[in-house]
Design a protein around this motif. Structure first.
Motif, mmCIF file in Angstrom:
data_model
loop_
_atom_site.group_PDB
_atom_site.id
_atom_site.type_symbol
_atom_site.label_atom_id
_atom_site.label_comp_id
_atom_site.label_asym_id
_atom_site.label_seq_id
_atom_site.Cartn_x
_atom_site.Cartn_y
_atom_site.Cartn_z
ATOM 1 N N GLN A 357 -1.627 4.596 1.374
ATOM 2 C CA GLN A 357 -0.482 4.921 2.237
ATOM 3 C C GLN A 357 0.805 5.171 1.447
ATOM 4 O O GLN A 357 1.850 5.448 2.030
ATOM 5 C CB GLN A 357 -0.255 3.775 3.222
ATOM 6 N N VAL A 358 0.714 5.031 0.113
ATOM 7 C CA VAL A 358 1.947 5.126 -0.684
ATOM 8 C C VAL A 358 2.517 6.551 -0.673
ATOM 9 O O VAL A 358 3.735 6.742 -0.574
ATOM 10 C CB VAL A 358 1.704 4.617 -2.123
ATOM 11 N N ALA A 359 1.636 7.551 -0.754
ATOM 12 C CA ALA A 359 2.121 8.937 -0.775
ATOM 13 C C ALA A 359 2.892 9.243 0.515
ATOM 14 O O ALA A 359 3.958 9.874 0.489
ATOM 15 C CB ALA A 359 0.951 9.908 -0.941
ATOM 16 N N GLU A 360 2.366 8.761 1.632
ATOM 17 C CA GLU A 360 3.029 8.977 2.930
ATOM 18 C C GLU A 360 4.403 8.302 2.945
ATOM 19 O O GLU A 360 5.406 8.879 3.390
ATOM 20 C CB GLU A 360 2.136 8.389 4.041
ATOM 21 N N LEU A 361 4.452 7.087 2.395
ATOM 22 C CA LEU A 361 5.726 6.358 2.360
ATOM 23 C C LEU A 361 6.736 7.096 1.471
ATOM 24 O O LEU A 361 7.904 7.281 1.847
ATOM 25 C CB LEU A 361 5.501 4.930 1.826
ATOM 26 N N ARG A 362 6.261 7.543 0.305
ATOM 27 C CA ARG A 362 7.165 8.242 -0.627
ATOM 28 C C ARG A 362 7.795 9.455 0.048
ATOM 29 O O ARG A 362 9.005 9.660 0.008
ATOM 30 C CB ARG A 362 6.357 8.681 -1.868
ATOM 31 N N GLN A 363 6.943 10.237 0.729
ATOM 32 C CA GLN A 363 7.438 11.456 1.370
ATOM 33 C C GLN A 363 8.408 11.127 2.512
ATOM 34 O O GLN A 363 9.466 11.746 2.651
ATOM 35 C CB GLN A 363 6.260 12.306 1.895
#
Ligand SMILES: Cc1cc2nc3c(=O)[nH]c(=O)nc-3n(C[C@H](O)[C@H](O)[C@H](O)COP(=O)(O)OP(=O)(O)OC[C@H]3O[C@@H](n4cnc5c(N)ncnc54)[C@H](O)[C@@H]3O)c2cc1C
Length: 408
Positions: A357-363
């Motif tokens: 889920q980190v990529a989603e959070l970063r974006q």
């Protein structure tokens, strides 16, 4: 003896560490393989639920151990702590192993829905009704305490795979959902190791003799327990499609703290040491991460550990705004907005449910002009590059790593 629920606080972790320290040297080396049963595991540290969530860090555990013991006398214990890093680092190099496991797990869960024989056999195994007395006792111990001794985990997984012939990923999922220390890397890769998928062709076979040797007081006091004659005498390795090539580690560079930043704690790392004085602190605790939910014991342990870390953060960084537990990316974005954060810092999230889920959070943070900045603990940065082949490649580096950490 009925085991008490494991308290999830840092104070409890430090107390447990303190109580174990005198036994971390030759006594640990001599006795660590014995499974004495629930409430009797004082021959091992029982620190894994705390280390798993970094309620205590590996460095501080080893520092305390090496204050009382030499590196030579505590070698076995140090090795075990590094086994965990080995599995973490290995999975960082092979993220496909985690996604493949999840995919196979979903497939096996579908099979359980449609195949009544499989469903009944799984049900018997996870409720401790197979008739193999030690196996049934381990299933019940796991459910009621959230812990199993390492040897019990090896015997249990071996019997699951080679005697009961159940899909390994369903057993791994049963462990992951019930262990207080349930960890995507240590758990998945240990099951794969038992099944002959990690060291290709090399399996682990549970035998009645070995169980008697290391769990005699628990199971053999009144003669041999029921069901051990059923154990498979063979452990033919499972086979799978070749894995994709290992990927190089790509850990973020060390970060410099800047003002206007928030700190996001996660269940992967609740250790209150960060390269910044945060303006605000919050805890990211997603509600659902498995195809099936974690046990109540595990959920309660994580919730208590998270709350305790938030309270600790309040004392550690009194200038920071009152922290709260956030379960979703939109909630984190709101929190960042509310405190006008320019950057959110977070300890590196290793491969597992949360990392997905980190990529989603970063974006989502970029969309509100906030940057996600990730820091990596020295312990991981030093160890993970050596976790590409077998454990002994990493073990050779332990003296150097202890020195680099100022622990030798
Ligand atoms: C099938 C299977 C599944 C497992 N699943 C997990 C898991 O989900 N999470 C987990 O933390 N460990 C897992 N392990 C490893 C090991 O069983 C536990 O870490 C250990 O039993 C924890 O008890 P302890 O803290 O008393 O260990 P101690 O013997 O006191 O060891 C000290 C610390 O070293 C680490 N450690 C010890 N042995 C191992 C090991 N074999 N592999 C990795 N780290 C180790 C743990 O952090 C532990 O707290 C698994 C092992 C097997 C065989």
């Amino acid at each position: 003896m009925i085991p008490k629920a494991t308290p999830a606080t840092r104070a409890a972790a430090i107390e447990r560490l303190g109580a174990f320290l005198p036994r971390a040297g030759h006594q640990y080396r001599r006795d660590r393989n014995r499974d004495r049963g629930p409430g009797q595991h004082s021959n091992v540290s029982g620190l894994s639920p705390y280390i798993r969530h970094r309620v205590v860090s590996e460095s501080e555990v080893l520092k305390a151990v090496l204050y009382q013991h030499t590196v030579a006398s505590a070698e076995k214990f140090i090795d075990e702590v590094y086994w965990r890093s080995y599995w973490k680092g290995w999975l960082e190099h092979r993220p496909d192993v985690w996604s493949r496991y999840l995919e196979q797990l979903r497939g096996s869960l579908r099979a359980v829905d449609t195949d009544r024989g499989l469903r009944n056999a799984c049900e018997e195994a996870v409720t401790g009704r197979t008739g193999i007395e030690p196996f049934d006792a381990w299933a019940q111990e796991l459910i009621s305490t959230g812990y199993l001794h390492n040897h019990a985990r090896m015997w249990f997984s071996s019997i699951w795979i080679f005697t009961l012939k159940l899909p390994w990923e369903l057993g791994a999922d049963f462990f992951l959902r019930h262990l207080l220390d349930g960890d995507p890397a240590s758990n998945t890769l240990s099951w794969r190791w038992v099944a002959g998928l990690h060291t290709r062709g090399k399996t682990y076979l549970a035998t009645a003799d070995n169980i008697e040797k290391y769990a005699s007081t628990r199971f053999f006091a009144d003669g041999p327990p029921l069901g051990l004659t059923r154990l498979s005498s063979r452990a033919d390795p499972l086979v799978e499609e070749a894995l994709p090539a290992a990927v190089p580690l790509s850990l973020p560079e060390p970060v410099d703290a800047t003002s206007g930043s928030g700190l996001l704690l996660t269940e992967e790392d609740l250790y209150l040491d960060a390269p910044l004085a945060p303006r605000a602190v919050a805890l990211w605790m997603p509600s659902a991460m498995h195809p099936l939910p974690a046990s109540d014991l595990v959920s309660a342990f994580k919730a208590e550990a998270g709350q305790d870390a938030l309270e600790g953060a309040r004392k550690r960084w009194p200038q920071a705004r009152e922290g709260s537990a956030l379960s979703s990316v939109p909630q984190i974005v709101d929190w960042a907005r509310q405190h006008a954060l320019e950057q959110v810092y977070m300890a590196y999230i290793p491969q597992g449910h949360l990392s997905m889920q980190v990529a989603e959070l970063r974006q989502a943070l970029i969309d509100v002009d906030c940057r996600l900045r990730v820091f990596v603990r020295d312990f991981d940065r030093l160890a993970w590059p050596h976790a590409t082949k077998g454990f002994f490649q990493l073990k050779r580096q332990i003296p150097r790593m202890l020195e680099a950490l100022g622990l030798a």
